[in-house]
Scaffold this active site. Structure first.
Site, PDB file in Angstrom:
ATOM      1  N   SER A 137       0.855  -1.182   0.000  1.00  0.00           N
ATOM      2  CA  SER A 137       0.000   0.000   0.000  1.00  0.00           C
ATOM      3  C   SER A 137       0.895   1.238   0.000  1.00  0.00           C
ATOM      4  O   SER A 137       1.701   1.412   0.915  1.00  0.00           O
ATOM      5  CB  SER A 137      -0.887  -0.025   1.254  1.00  0.00           C
ATOM      6  N   LYS A 163      -1.322  -1.015  -4.316  1.00  0.00           N
ATOM      7  CA  LYS A 163      -2.470  -0.190  -3.917  1.00  0.00           C
ATOM      8  C   LYS A 163      -1.974   1.234  -3.749  1.00  0.00           C
ATOM      9  O   LYS A 163      -0.918   1.460  -3.148  1.00  0.00           O
ATOM     10  CB  LYS A 163      -3.033  -0.737  -2.606  1.00  0.00           C
ATOM     11  N   LYS A 165      -3.133   5.256  -2.563  1.00  0.00           N
ATOM     12  CA  LYS A 165      -4.133   6.058  -1.868  1.00  0.00           C
ATOM     13  C   LYS A 165      -4.607   7.174  -2.794  1.00  0.00           C
ATOM     14  O   LYS A 165      -3.795   7.765  -3.520  1.00  0.00           O
ATOM     15  CB  LYS A 165      -3.508   6.659  -0.597  1.00  0.00           C
ATOM     16  N   ASP A 190      -7.368   3.141  -2.879  1.00  0.00           N
ATOM     17  CA  ASP A 190      -8.040   3.215  -1.577  1.00  0.00           C
ATOM     18  C   ASP A 190      -8.314   4.679  -1.238  1.00  0.00           C
ATOM     19  O   ASP A 190      -7.382   5.476  -1.123  1.00  0.00           O
ATOM     20  CB  ASP A 190      -7.145   2.580  -0.495  1.00  0.00           C
ATOM     21  N   GLU A 215     -11.292   0.785  -2.940  1.00  0.00           N
ATOM     22  CA  GLU A 215     -11.523   0.493  -1.526  1.00  0.00           C
ATOM     23  C   GLU A 215     -12.151   1.699  -0.822  1.00  0.00           C
ATOM     24  O   GLU A 215     -11.659   2.822  -0.952  1.00  0.00           O
ATOM     25  CB  GLU A 215     -10.170   0.140  -0.889  1.00  0.00           C
ATOM     26  N   ASP A 240     -13.608  -1.529   3.686  1.00  0.00           N
ATOM     27  CA  ASP A 240     -12.647  -1.608   4.790  1.00  0.00           C
ATOM     28  C   ASP A 240     -13.354  -1.061   6.036  1.00  0.00           C
ATOM     29  O   ASP A 240     -13.996  -1.825   6.786  1.00  0.00           O
ATOM     30  CB  ASP A 240     -11.388  -0.806   4.396  1.00  0.00           C
ATOM     31  N   LYS A 264      -9.358  -6.676   8.519  1.00  0.00           N
ATOM     32  CA  LYS A 264      -8.311  -6.309   9.476  1.00  0.00           C
ATOM     33  C   LYS A 264      -8.774  -6.848  10.815  1.00  0.00           C
ATOM     34  O   LYS A 264      -9.841  -6.452  11.312  1.00  0.00           O
ATOM     35  CB  LYS A 264      -8.165  -4.783   9.569  1.00  0.00           C
ATOM     36  N   GLY A 292      -3.967  -3.964   6.619  1.00  0.00           N
ATOM     37  CA  GLY A 292      -3.034  -3.664   7.700  1.00  0.00           C
ATOM     38  C   GLY A 292      -3.231  -2.261   8.211  1.00  0.00           C
ATOM     39  O   GLY A 292      -3.944  -1.442   7.606  1.00  0.00           O
TER      40      GLY A 292
END
Ligand code: OSB
Ligand code: MG
Length: 370
Positions: A137, A163, A165, A190, A215, A240, A264, A292
């Site tokens: 990520s 991934k 952001k 995400d 996400e 998430d 998670k 995570g």
């Protein structure tokens, strides 16, 4: 049983920025349990600010110290999977609950001399895998070039999916540039709740980038709007923040709020709830992957054991120790093979040695509740 709460602060090798802010270090509470000279470890990765969820190291310390640990000590509970019921009297605070349950699972497995992955698999009536595929990520950077450099480095190290952001102003242009430079990589985005349903037309533009999933685009407790959005998007939605426990997995499936779930264990109240959620999703044809929260090696070792279960069929956010910390709390560090896999440890419990001198070096406060 001796129970220690240990608040730590670990400097990150590189800042990590999401739509809710930039982090320079990882703040967490470690739970250390000891019985008959066997020690078990858990981690509450709540962080220093209520950005990802309402929990912080401050709220988790309070809830563990004043409510959860006293209730646990009074109960004499033995089996870690009884904790969600025992802790039902505290509403919410899943990360605080998760940390103590993790420590008890580690202790339970070490007492039996078996790997944690095998114990979780047995609890779920499932097989476990010897190795897991994994991803990385990558946060928001100061300049797009910096992100491109980091994507190239991650691909060179073998990570199976990237991934990134996103947030308004760091999304379409960035994804376009990534696809120009890396047309074939497995890519996902995400948003950490940075958009609302009124951004639907904007979010439909994400469909052009062949993303594995987007996400948590919408609000952090929402299911209903995500279901509306999913009907209008080709890209699968992965939830998430909105999935707070096993029952939310069922609700999301019934509403069509997502096609993929990020699990998670800290967010869903611990390992046994994570296994339950895994199976609820499997029964509804929803693949899952292990997310995570920048955990130290302790929390990450728990994530590796969990991710060995069969419905964790997509690469997760479990990266190598060196990606987060100059010196992790465990020995050996977590390593990722050149083909993007992590070997699930075969030793008892979490299967890594916690280096207590390093824990001490990063400790902010510590208390023994015996
Ligand atoms: O939303 O998945 C998230 C880190 C901190 C808070 C929230 C998230 C993340 C990550 C990093 O994406 C996951 C990791 O590498 O541990
Ligand atoms: Mg996320």
């Amino acid at each position: 049983m001796k129970i220690d709460l240990i608040q730590i602060r670990l400097p990150l090798v590189h800042f990590f920025e999401t739509s809710f802010g930039r982090q320079l270090d990882h703040e967490a509470i470690l739970v250390r349990v000891e019985r008959d000279d066997i020690v078990g470890w858990g981690e509450c990765p709540a962080g220093g600010t209520p950005g990802y969820s309402y929990e912080t190291v401050g709220t988790a310390w309070y809830v563990l110290n004043d409510f959860l640990v006293p209730r646990f000590q009074k109960s004499g509970a033995q089996n870690p999977w009884h904790l969600p019921t025992l802790f039902h009297f505290v509403r919410g605070h899943p990360m605080a609950k998760a940390a103590i349950e993790m420590a008890l699972w580690d202790l339970h497995a070490k007492t039996k001399g078996t790997p944690l992955s095998k114990e979780l698999a047995q609890f779920g009536g499932l097989p476990s895998r010897p190795e897991i595929p994994t991803g990385i990520s990558l946060g928001i950077e100061n300049r797009p070039e910096d992100l491109m450099t980091r994507i190239q480095a991650a691909c060179d190290k073998g990570y199976r999916r990237i991934k990134v952001k996103v947030k308004p102003g760091w999304d379409i242009d960035i994804l376009q540039e990534i696809r120009r430079e890396f047309p074939r990589i497995s890519l996902m985005a995400d948003a950490n709740s940075a958009y609302s349903l009124s951004d639907t037309e904007h979010l439909k533009r994400f469909d052009a980038f062949d993303l594995m999933m987007i996400e948590q685009p919408l609000d952090y407790e929402d299911l209903v709007d995500h279901a509306s959005l999913q009907r209008r998007l080709k890209t699968p939605i992965c939830l998430d923040e909105s999935i707070r426990g096993p029952e939310d997995g069922r609700r999301a499936a019934e509403l069509g709020a997502c096609r993929i779930v990020n699990i998670k264990q800290a967010r869903v109240g611990g390992p046994s709830n994570a296994v339950r959620l895994h199976t609820i999703c499997a029964q509804r044809g929803i693949p899952v992957w292990c997310g995570g929260l920048l955990e130290s090696g302790i929390g990450r070792a728990h994530n590796i054991a969990l991710a060995s279960l069969p419905n964790f069929s997509l690469p997760g956010d479990i990266s190598a120790s060196e990606r987060y910390y100059a010196e992790d709390l465990i020995d050996p560090p977590v390593i990722v093979s050149p083909t993007g896999t992590i070997t699930v440890p075969r030793g008892p419990g979490i299967g890594y040695t916690v280096v207590e001198a390093r824990v001490a070096h990063h400790t902010v406060r510590r208390v023994r509740l015996a």
